[in-house]
Scaffold this active site. Structure first.
Site, PDB file in Angstrom:
ATOM      1  N   GLU A 239       8.000   8.240  11.137  1.00  0.00           N
ATOM      2  CA  GLU A 239       8.557   6.919  10.849  1.00  0.00           C
ATOM      3  C   GLU A 239       9.279   6.933   9.500  1.00  0.00           C
ATOM      4  OE1 GLU A 239       4.742   4.809  11.085  1.00  0.00           O
ATOM      5  OE2 GLU A 239       4.898   4.433   8.934  1.00  0.00           O
TER       6      GLU A 239
ATOM      7  N   HIS B 175       5.447  -0.775  11.010  1.00  0.00           N
ATOM      8  CA  HIS B 175       4.325  -0.484  10.092  1.00  0.00           C
ATOM      9  C   HIS B 175       4.044  -1.672   9.160  1.00  0.00           C
ATOM     10  CE1 HIS B 175       1.923   2.942   7.998  1.00  0.00           C
ATOM     11  NE2 HIS B 175       1.304   1.762   7.880  1.00  0.00           N
TER      12      HIS B 175
ATOM     13  N   ARG C  83      -2.058   5.154  12.210  1.00  0.00           N
ATOM     14  CA  ARG C  83      -1.092   6.078  11.617  1.00  0.00           C
ATOM     15  C   ARG C  83      -0.356   6.817  12.727  1.00  0.00           C
ATOM     16  NH1 ARG C  83      -1.460   3.922   7.519  1.00  0.00           N
ATOM     17  NH2 ARG C  83      -1.951   4.706   5.444  1.00  0.00           N
TER      18      ARG C  83
HETATM   19  C1  DGY Z   1      -2.815   1.179   4.915  1.00  0.00           C
HETATM   20  O1  DGY Z   1      -3.347   0.516   4.026  1.00  0.00           O
HETATM   21  O2  DGY Z   1      -3.211   2.312   5.200  1.00  0.00           O
HETATM   22  C2  DGY Z   1      -1.674   0.546   5.624  1.00  0.00           C
HETATM   23  O3  DGY Z   1      -1.196   1.333   6.657  1.00  0.00           O
HETATM   24  C3  DGY Z   1      -0.572   0.237   4.624  1.00  0.00           C
HETATM   25  O4  DGY Z   1       0.235  -0.732   5.158  1.00  0.00           O
END
Ligand code: DGY
Length: 325
Positions: free
Chosen positions: A267, A285, A238
């Site tokens: 983002e 992402h 993240r």
């Molecule tokens: C998640 O599942 O947390 C991913 O980042 C989504 O793409």
């Protein structure tokens, strides 16, 4: 009467077909994130929400949706959901663990290999016509095989990343808030070290911790200075776990060699300085974004929602306290 649910983002036909068997579905298939006002308006009077990490489920939304009973996130990360606020109102919240582990681990490895061998930079050079012939010292990368891999967060995805390191005969270090069980360490051949030791010893540092106030900027100027000048940082978890401004400064100064990034602060409006750097491989992402995995994530979320709204305990319930109320 079927429970009423809102699906905020585009999903697959089979996801909607399944939901429609059990629920009255209002779905926003335009695939544009709903702003908070539109989300609150469409969710009013509904008992279920199937949402994505682009939707904020916060106290304001919860207050405006008194009928809401369950929120199913189509993601394993759930920092877009205020879990305490959901629990306080008895709203069940679920995520999609498991189904995306291997795809997300593959993407972390894609970034490692891509940054080590300068793949995104070199493709740009080839396309720009800069490749005029073979040279011995041309665009040298670094080896991944036999290097030391340091993983922050040896959960399911971290373990999948570690398992892949065996094929590259790497030494694997990890750091977690809590050390994992000895049988897991053995299975993935990973040794526990302190945060600073991991940073000092690793050739590749991969971040796989969830984002929270505790992990906000856990990699900043101090941590980057502890890393080897030849090291590569990979973030596929993240944005916000890394202080992007500090990383940009470190990449410019040569404090570390390179980075591979799938996630960013703010983002998709990433810091434009990233775009000027050759020593960073950028992805939008897409950690879990393979067709099979995204289908599985959407169906997992749909099943969680249906179970929650038909009196059961969903398999991926994040706040089991809500079942005791
Ligand atoms: C998640 O599942 O947390 C991913 O980042 C989504 O793409």
């Amino acid at each position: 009467m079927k429970p009423k649910v809102l699906v905020t983002r585009e999903v697959f036909d089979e996801t909607l077909d399944y939901l429609a068997q059990h629920c009255e579905v209002d779905s926003s298939q335009g695939d544009v994130a709903l702003d908070p006002e539109a989300l609150a308006r469409r969710l009013a009077g509904k008992s279920g929400l199937m949402c994505a990490l682009t939707d904020r489920v916060d106290p304001k939304l919860i207050e405006r949706c008194p009928d809401l009973k369950a929120v199913a996130n189509i993601a394993v990360g759930y920092n877009n959901i205020d879990l305490a606020a959901c629990t306080a109102r008895g709203i069940m919240a679920t995520n999609t663990p498991g189904v995306l582990d291997d795809s997300t681990a593959d993407l972390a490895w894609t970034l490692m290999l891509g940054a080590a061998r300068r793949l995104t930079e070199l493709e740009r050079r080839v396309r720009a016509g800069e490749w005029t012939g073979w040279r011995l010292k041309q665009w040298l990368g670094i080896d991944v095989h036999h290097a030391t891999l340091g993983i922050f967060g040896l959960g399911r995805i971290g373990q999948a990343i570690a398992r892949r390191a065996a094929g590259f005969e790497m030494k694997v270090l990890y750091h977690n808030r809590k050390r994992v069980a000895a049988d897991i360490e053995k299975r993935v051949n990973a040794s526990y070290v302190s945060k600073d030791e991991l940073l000092r010893q690793s050739d590749f540092v991969v971040l796989q911790v969830p984002y929270s106030p505790e992990t906000h900027h856990m990699i900043g100027e101090r941590e980057l200075r502890l890393m080897k000048p030849t090291a590569i940082l990979v973030n596929s978890t993240r944005g916000g776990v890394v202080d992007d401004a500090a990383l940009i400064a470190a990449l410019k100064a040569g404090t570390i060699r390179a980075a591979g990034l799938d996630v960013f602060e703010n983002e998709p409006r990433l810091n434009p300085e990233f775009l000027k750097l050759d020593n960073v491989a950028l992805a939008p992402h897409v950690g879990s974004s393979t067709e099979a995995t995204r289908r599985a994530m959407a169906m997992t979320a749909a099943k969680n929602l249906v179970v929650a709204l038909t009196g059961g305990t969903p398999p991926n319930l994040l706040n089991p306290e809500t079942r005791k109320k």
